[in-house]
Scaffold this active site. Structure first.
Site, short mmCIF file in Angstrom:
data_model
loop_
_atom_site.label_atom_id
_atom_site.label_comp_id
_atom_site.label_asym_id
_atom_site.label_seq_id
_atom_site.Cartn_x
_atom_site.Cartn_y
_atom_site.Cartn_z
N GLU A 8 22.52 48.78 3.06
CA GLU A 8 21.16 49.08 2.60
C GLU A 8 20.99 50.60 2.52
O GLU A 8 21.36 51.31 3.46
CB GLU A 8 20.14 48.44 3.53
CG GLU A 8 20.20 46.91 3.47
CD GLU A 8 19.03 46.22 4.14
OE1 GLU A 8 18.32 46.87 4.92
OE2 GLU A 8 18.84 45.02 3.88
N SER B 21 19.96 44.50 -5.55
CA SER B 21 20.28 43.30 -4.77
C SER B 21 20.83 42.18 -5.68
O SER B 21 21.92 42.34 -6.23
CB SER B 21 19.04 42.87 -3.98
OG SER B 21 19.35 41.91 -3.02
N ALA B 22 20.11 41.09 -5.90
CA ALA B 22 20.60 40.03 -6.80
C ALA B 22 20.91 40.59 -8.19
O ALA B 22 21.86 40.15 -8.85
CB ALA B 22 19.58 38.90 -6.89
N GLY C 210 16.15 39.08 -5.25
CA GLY C 210 15.60 37.77 -4.90
C GLY C 210 16.78 36.84 -4.67
O GLY C 210 17.75 37.21 -4.02
N HIS D 227 23.19 44.55 0.57
CA HIS D 227 22.70 44.42 1.96
C HIS D 227 23.88 44.32 2.93
O HIS D 227 23.81 43.57 3.91
CB HIS D 227 21.82 43.17 2.13
CG HIS D 227 20.60 43.11 1.27
ND1 HIS D 227 19.40 43.67 1.62
CD2 HIS D 227 20.39 42.53 0.05
CE1 HIS D 227 18.50 43.44 0.67
NE2 HIS D 227 19.07 42.75 -0.30
#
Lengths: 269, 269
Positions: free
Chosen positions: A226, A154-155, A122, A191
């Site tokens: 990714e 991700s985050a 997020g 990413h």
């Protein structure tokens, strides 16, 4: 519980954060990358053409093994209830119970009661601010140093590094510091995106942004495309997943790394 | 000097920043968007297929008029000497002298001695940190409130807003606060990029990032496509340039705006 077996080793070998980074001292005060650490850092939660965490499910199951209860940290998204439903369903399908820290007044207790932790993706600034607000950084560092498996996506991978200075996210809220968990001695850029030779857009490419980071900082950066992941256990850091990574270090040219590669030397700080 | 004529009006009508944003007080303490302000906010310094500031040159000349000396703030890029050479050459071709604040031990004095200010693009975090380090925010706010023309491009447009929370840049250094100049009552997102329907990349689109900002904040956001500018004078805010903008407001759908449109009502905070 199993984690208590490691406490003595942690206390004698963990670096003090303010020894490693003069002038900075994070909440909890430790960089806890340590020989007992077990960490899986995933670039992205959803890969084009498949469902939530599908591309990482085999790796997650192999990594978690017989663990039962996973603490979920949903702070990177606004709708924590909906996010927890999505994550719980996916982890149940892999055979794990998931408890979200946002459902209790004592998030630290949830982390202490579970056998593993998963921090979802997020907005990295919103996530890190909440980790400070709920006083979770020290607890997560300690548990991971003791051997509790950590999964970030991700985050959730960004905050495993020493700082969030290589996030792609918009700074929509201001955390008290950019210093993060410091579970690993390198920065993650999730990413990671190769330049598009057809693009007419004049904003900086991802590589240009990471090189700007290295104008101001010394820490190596793993640009995880990714589909890529980094798995750390038994003191080995290995690139997993399908898509490879690009490693950036101060004063050196970027290096392409293929899945299966050992990363310890490339990412030593 | 001309600016002294406006001081009384400034003192009576300028908002105190900590009245507008409880709990926050920026260096200098003022939001200085004011009826005497003259501001040109450019999305991007270089448009595909043309040279540095070429696409904005006519607008800059029309905006600056008979001004002679422009203070240049090059802090967003690492190589300030090279950046100043590029900017000086381009402004000389338009008929203006350019003095960079980085060539002196007293940057505040350069801003006070010049007739206009131009803040160039690069990394917004590095730029804002330097504005704090060199104690420039209060001086720029005061001069702009007095009527000194302000030109920002990319990061230089970002810092004209109340905060840098809608920058696209990587947070490579940590400024003491995300609060910025507050010359205008809205946020800028420069280099605004429409979603690519062919993309398989799963990072957030620009629109998704701005909607995340509005989950946490109330300030309207002007997404300025490359080629777009906002010009403010005589209390009118007008969209200029070639490519249009997309306006985002809390609880309302995004709005497309064409060049030439008046923005005052859409961007009122």
């Amino acid at each position: 519980m199993a984690r208590h077996r490691f406490v003595t080793a942690v206390q004698t070998t963990t670096l003090r954060y303010n020894e490693a980074v003069p002038g900075h001292r994070t909440q909890g005060g430790l960089i806890s990358h340590h020989k007992t650490s077990r960490i899986l850092l995933i670039s992205n939660s959803t890969l084009h053409g498949s469902g939530y965490l599908d591309h990482a499910a085999d790796e997650i199951c192999d990594f978690l093994g017989n663990v039962q209860k996973v603490a979920f940290i949903p702070y990177a998204l606004h709708d924590r209830d909906a996010y927890t439903r999505t994550a719980r369903e996916r982890f149940q399908a892999m055979g794990y119970q998931l408890s979200s820290v946002h459902t209790t007044t004592d998030p630290v207790d949830i982390v202490n009661q579970c056998d593993a932790v998963f921090i979802g993706g997020g907005n990295t600034f919103r996530l890190l601010k909440a980790l400070y607000d709920f006083d979770l950084l020290g607890t997560i560092r300690t548990r991971v140093a003791e051997g509790m498996p950590y999964i970030g996506s991700s985050a959730g991978s960004n905050v495993a590094g020493p700082t969030i200075k290589t996030t792609n996210d918009m700074p929509i809220v201001q955390p008290p510091s950019f210093n993060a968990l410091g579970l690993v001695p390198f920065q993650i850029n999730p990413h990671y995106l190769d330049p598009d030779p057809q693009s007419t857009h004049k904003g900086e490419t991802r590589e240009e942004r990471i090189l700007q980071f290295l104008e101001e900082n010394d820490t190596p950066v793993a640009g995880l495309r990714e589909g890529a992941m980094i798995r750390i256990e038994n003191e080995a850091m290995t690139l997993k997943g399908s898509s490879g990574a690009r490693i950036f270090r101060k004063g050196l040219g970027p290096i392409e790394v293929l899945p299966g590669s050992r990363l310890n030397e490339l990412l030593a700080s």
